[in-house]
Write a protein that holds these residues in place. Structure first.
Motif, PDB file in Angstrom:
ATOM      1  N   LEU A  87       0.819  -1.213   0.000  1.00  0.00           N
ATOM      2  CA  LEU A  87       0.000   0.000   0.000  1.00  0.00           C
ATOM      3  C   LEU A  87       0.855   1.268   0.000  1.00  0.00           C
ATOM      4  CD1 LEU A  87      -2.891  -0.918   2.465  1.00  0.00           C
ATOM      5  CD2 LEU A  87      -2.774  -1.212  -0.005  1.00  0.00           C
ATOM      6  N   LYS A  88       2.134   1.145   0.363  1.00  0.00           N
ATOM      7  CA  LYS A  88       3.016   2.312   0.354  1.00  0.00           C
ATOM      8  C   LYS A  88       3.172   2.847  -1.061  1.00  0.00           C
ATOM      9  CE  LYS A  88       7.635   3.903   1.665  1.00  0.00           C
ATOM     10  NZ  LYS A  88       8.948   3.532   2.254  1.00  0.00           N
ATOM     11  N   LYS A  89       3.392   1.949  -2.033  1.00  0.00           N
ATOM     12  CA  LYS A  89       3.544   2.376  -3.430  1.00  0.00           C
ATOM     13  C   LYS A  89       2.230   2.933  -3.972  1.00  0.00           C
ATOM     14  CE  LYS A  89       5.316   0.954  -7.919  1.00  0.00           C
ATOM     15  NZ  LYS A  89       4.299   1.697  -8.660  1.00  0.00           N
ATOM     16  N   TRP A 125      -0.017   4.596  -2.288  1.00  0.00           N
ATOM     17  CA  TRP A 125      -0.131   5.963  -1.784  1.00  0.00           C
ATOM     18  C   TRP A 125       0.842   6.905  -2.491  1.00  0.00           C
ATOM     19  CZ3 TRP A 125      -3.263   9.071   0.676  1.00  0.00           C
ATOM     20  CH2 TRP A 125      -2.766  10.277   1.168  1.00  0.00           C
ATOM     21  N   GLU A 126       2.082   6.447  -2.687  1.00  0.00           N
ATOM     22  CA  GLU A 126       3.081   7.288  -3.349  1.00  0.00           C
ATOM     23  C   GLU A 126       2.676   7.603  -4.790  1.00  0.00           C
ATOM     24  OE1 GLU A 126       6.602   4.999  -2.878  1.00  0.00           O
ATOM     25  OE2 GLU A 126       7.084   5.818  -0.891  1.00  0.00           O
ATOM     26  N   ASP A 127       2.130   6.616  -5.503  1.00  0.00           N
ATOM     27  CA  ASP A 127       1.671   6.843  -6.877  1.00  0.00           C
ATOM     28  C   ASP A 127       0.513   7.833  -6.898  1.00  0.00           C
ATOM     29  OD1 ASP A 127       3.571   5.121  -7.827  1.00  0.00           O
ATOM     30  OD2 ASP A 127       2.209   3.428  -8.122  1.00  0.00           O
ATOM     31  N   TYR A 128      -0.383   7.719  -5.926  1.00  0.00           N
ATOM     32  CA  TYR A 128      -1.526   8.637  -5.856  1.00  0.00           C
ATOM     33  C   TYR A 128      -1.054  10.073  -5.617  1.00  0.00           C
ATOM     34  CZ  TYR A 128      -5.621  10.992  -3.916  1.00  0.00           C
ATOM     35  OH  TYR A 128      -6.625  11.893  -3.664  1.00  0.00           O
ATOM     36  N   GLU A 129      -0.123  10.243  -4.673  1.00  0.00           N
ATOM     37  CA  GLU A 129       0.420  11.570  -4.407  1.00  0.00           C
ATOM     38  C   GLU A 129       1.123  12.131  -5.642  1.00  0.00           C
ATOM     39  OE1 GLU A 129       2.859  11.079  -0.834  1.00  0.00           O
ATOM     40  OE2 GLU A 129       1.483  12.482   0.162  1.00  0.00           O
ATOM     41  N   LYS A 130       1.916  11.294  -6.327  1.00  0.00           N
ATOM     42  CA  LYS A 130       2.671  11.719  -7.510  1.00  0.00           C
ATOM     43  C   LYS A 130       1.720  12.123  -8.637  1.00  0.00           C
ATOM     44  CE  LYS A 130       5.927   9.804 -10.914  1.00  0.00           C
ATOM     45  NZ  LYS A 130       4.952   9.551 -11.997  1.00  0.00           N
ATOM     46  N   ASP A 131       0.695  11.315  -8.885  1.00  0.00           N
ATOM     47  CA  ASP A 131      -0.240  11.598  -9.990  1.00  0.00           C
ATOM     48  C   ASP A 131      -1.030  12.882  -9.732  1.00  0.00           C
ATOM     49  OD1 ASP A 131       0.621   9.333 -11.256  1.00  0.00           O
ATOM     50  OD2 ASP A 131      -1.042   8.074 -10.577  1.00  0.00           O
ATOM     51  N   THR A 132      -1.509  13.051  -8.510  1.00  0.00           N
ATOM     52  CA  THR A 132      -2.296  14.256  -8.210  1.00  0.00           C
ATOM     53  C   THR A 132      -1.418  15.506  -8.226  1.00  0.00           C
ATOM     54  OG1 THR A 132      -2.010  13.780  -5.833  1.00  0.00           O
ATOM     55  CG2 THR A 132      -4.059  13.055  -6.871  1.00  0.00           C
ATOM     56  N   ARG A 180     -10.459   6.934  -8.660  1.00  0.00           N
ATOM     57  CA  ARG A 180     -11.022   5.583  -8.731  1.00  0.00           C
ATOM     58  C   ARG A 180      -9.939   4.522  -8.599  1.00  0.00           C
ATOM     59  NH1 ARG A 180     -15.104   6.745 -13.840  1.00  0.00           N
ATOM     60  NH2 ARG A 180     -16.740   7.824 -12.649  1.00  0.00           N
ATOM     61  N   LYS A 181      -8.812   4.746  -9.265  1.00  0.00           N
ATOM     62  CA  LYS A 181      -7.713   3.776  -9.177  1.00  0.00           C
ATOM     63  C   LYS A 181      -7.194   3.691  -7.746  1.00  0.00           C
ATOM     64  CE  LYS A 181      -3.311   2.487 -11.290  1.00  0.00           C
ATOM     65  NZ  LYS A 181      -2.716   2.054 -10.014  1.00  0.00           N
ATOM     66  N   PHE A 182      -7.058   4.841  -7.102  1.00  0.00           N
ATOM     67  CA  PHE A 182      -6.570   4.861  -5.723  1.00  0.00           C
ATOM     68  C   PHE A 182      -7.533   4.137  -4.795  1.00  0.00           C
ATOM     69  CE2 PHE A 182      -6.459   7.141  -1.584  1.00  0.00           C
ATOM     70  CZ  PHE A 182      -5.212   6.700  -1.171  1.00  0.00           C
ATOM     71  N   GLU A 183      -8.818   4.430  -4.911  1.00  0.00           N
ATOM     72  CA  GLU A 183      -9.816   3.798  -4.049  1.00  0.00           C
ATOM     73  C   GLU A 183      -9.915   2.296  -4.310  1.00  0.00           C
ATOM     74  OE1 GLU A 183     -13.356   5.993  -4.811  1.00  0.00           O
ATOM     75  OE2 GLU A 183     -12.823   7.652  -3.463  1.00  0.00           O
ATOM     76  N   ASN A 184      -9.591   1.864  -5.507  1.00  0.00           N
ATOM     77  CA  ASN A 184      -9.642   0.444  -5.843  1.00  0.00           C
ATOM     78  C   ASN A 184      -8.422  -0.305  -5.313  1.00  0.00           C
ATOM     79  OD1 ASN A 184     -10.919  -1.803  -7.446  1.00  0.00           O
ATOM     80  ND2 ASN A 184      -8.938  -1.724  -8.453  1.00  0.00           N
ATOM     81  N   ASP A 185      -7.273   0.412  -5.205  1.00  0.00           N
ATOM     82  CA  ASP A 185      -6.024  -0.250  -4.818  1.00  0.00           C
ATOM     83  C   ASP A 185      -5.658  -0.073  -3.344  1.00  0.00           C
ATOM     84  OD1 ASP A 185      -5.806  -0.988  -7.453  1.00  0.00           O
ATOM     85  OD2 ASP A 185      -4.381   0.602  -7.987  1.00  0.00           O
ATOM     86  N   TYR A 186      -6.111   1.017  -2.726  1.00  0.00           N
ATOM     87  CA  TYR A 186      -5.707   1.329  -1.356  1.00  0.00           C
ATOM     88  C   TYR A 186      -6.674   0.667  -0.379  1.00  0.00           C
ATOM     89  CZ  TYR A 186      -3.187   4.347   1.992  1.00  0.00           C
ATOM     90  OH  TYR A 186      -2.383   4.838   3.000  1.00  0.00           O
ATOM     91  N   LYS A 187      -6.589  -0.661  -0.329  1.00  0.00           N
ATOM     92  CA  LYS A 187      -7.522  -1.456   0.472  1.00  0.00           C
ATOM     93  C   LYS A 187      -6.775  -2.421   1.367  1.00  0.00           C
ATOM     94  CE  LYS A 187     -11.263  -1.396  -2.972  1.00  0.00           C
ATOM     95  NZ  LYS A 187     -12.130  -2.234  -3.832  1.00  0.00           N
ATOM     96  N   TYR A 215      -8.465   8.301   2.842  1.00  0.00           N
ATOM     97  CA  TYR A 215      -7.450   9.202   2.311  1.00  0.00           C
ATOM     98  C   TYR A 215      -6.431   9.589   3.376  1.00  0.00           C
ATOM     99  CZ  TYR A 215     -10.202   9.501  -1.924  1.00  0.00           C
ATOM    100  OH  TYR A 215     -10.861   9.179  -3.084  1.00  0.00           O
ATOM    101  N   GLN A 216      -6.007   8.624   4.178  1.00  0.00           N
ATOM    102  CA  GLN A 216      -4.949   8.848   5.156  1.00  0.00           C
ATOM    103  C   GLN A 216      -3.643   8.328   4.584  1.00  0.00           C
ATOM    104  OE1 GLN A 216      -5.479   6.481   8.733  1.00  0.00           O
ATOM    105  NE2 GLN A 216      -6.676   4.949   7.637  1.00  0.00           N
ATOM    106  N   GLY A 217      -2.571   9.094   4.794  1.00  0.00           N
ATOM    107  CA  GLY A 217      -1.275   8.704   4.257  1.00  0.00           C
ATOM    108  C   GLY A 217      -0.793   7.373   4.797  1.00  0.00           C
ATOM    109  N   PHE A 218       0.140   6.758   4.067  1.00  0.00           N
ATOM    110  CA  PHE A 218       0.655   5.460   4.481  1.00  0.00           C
ATOM    111  C   PHE A 218       1.337   5.542   5.840  1.00  0.00           C
ATOM    112  CE2 PHE A 218       3.948   2.154   4.591  1.00  0.00           C
ATOM    113  CZ  PHE A 218       3.165   1.035   4.392  1.00  0.00           C
ATOM    114  N   ASP A 219       2.037   6.649   6.108  1.00  0.00           N
ATOM    115  CA  ASP A 219       2.696   6.812   7.408  1.00  0.00           C
ATOM    116  C   ASP A 219       1.682   6.804   8.547  1.00  0.00           C
ATOM    117  OD1 ASP A 219       5.125   6.948   6.177  1.00  0.00           O
ATOM    118  OD2 ASP A 219       5.245   9.130   6.179  1.00  0.00           O
TER     119      ASP A 219
END
Length: 225
Positions: free
Chosen positions: A106-108, A110-117, A188-195, A205-209
């Motif tokens: 889930l760390k990656k 979150w990082e991909d979501y932050e990078k894309d946004t 949508r991609k983030f909500e589908n993967d961050y589970k 929408y809480q950070g991985f840390d």
């Protein structure tokens, strides 16, 4: 080490006292009244073997359907307490296994979501800045027209301003539909993967840390590792 087993007086759950610590098992009211508060004791005498003993002369205990006062038994034997034959569960003697799940993947996410946004925000700001520059060029062209009149330079600047304005108007129209769609796709991609890998609930929408500061999934209670 002697383990005392009986009925909890308040909740009528199975009460197991081990090393001075009392733990209750089962639902409230599940243990019949003919099971006493201190019904039997169990003393380990080998791997998986116990010495069972009635703690009161009035207590009734069955091992494999036979009434006993004291006997060496194993965890494969069927132990029943009281004349109502309340079945003792051997699991009550052991700590429940703690199920864990690895959330490092889930760390990656979150990082991909932050990078894309972030990239989308930067691209949008650059476009807005460039569009603002068009207005500045137009204002300069107007200023030049006042100073230079209808000279060649004015006509050239004005033509450039109009051309840039048209280009950015077209791009603005495209961006007005493209950016919201990109944001929806990223969300949508983030909500589908961050589970949670176990129960597949969205972690929010809480950070991985912050997520790693929790010791378990708030939904399935599986421990994080």
């Amino acid at each position: 080490m002697e383990i005392i087993i009986g009925r909890d007086a308040q909740t009528r759950q199975l009460n197991v006292v081990k090393d001075g610590v009392s733990k209750k098992f089962g639902s409230s009211g599940s243990v019949p009244m003919d099971v006493s508060r201190q019904h039997i004791s169990l003393i380990p005498v080998g791997t998986g073997c116990w010495q069972i003993k009635n703690l009161n002369a009035q207590n009734v205990t069955f091992v494999n359907g036979v009434a006993v006062e004291s006997k060496t038994i194993s965890e494969g034997d069927k132990v029943e307490l009281g004349n109502s034959h309340y079945l003792f569960q051997w699991d009550a003697l052991h700590e429940p296994k703690v199920e864990t799940v690895n959330i490092k993947e889930l760390k990656k996410v979150w990082e991909d979501y932050e990078k894309d946004t972030l990239e989308l925000d930067i691209a949008e700001r650059k476009f807005n800045a460039a569009r603002s520059a068009t207005g500045i060029i137009t204002m300069l062209a107007i200023a030049c027209s006042i100073i230079l009149g209808h000279s060649f330079i004015y006509i050239l600047l004005y033509a450039i301003a109009i051309g840039i304005s048209i280009i950015f108007t077209i791009q603005a129209y495209n961006k007005s539909t493209e950016v919201p769609q990109l944001r929806r796709d990223i969300k949508r991609k983030f909500e589908n993967d961050y589970k949670c890998p176990k129960c597949h609930h969205f972690m929010g929408y809480q950070g991985f840390d912050i997520l790693t500061q929790n010791d378990a999934c708030p939904y399935c209670k599986t421990k994080f590792q």
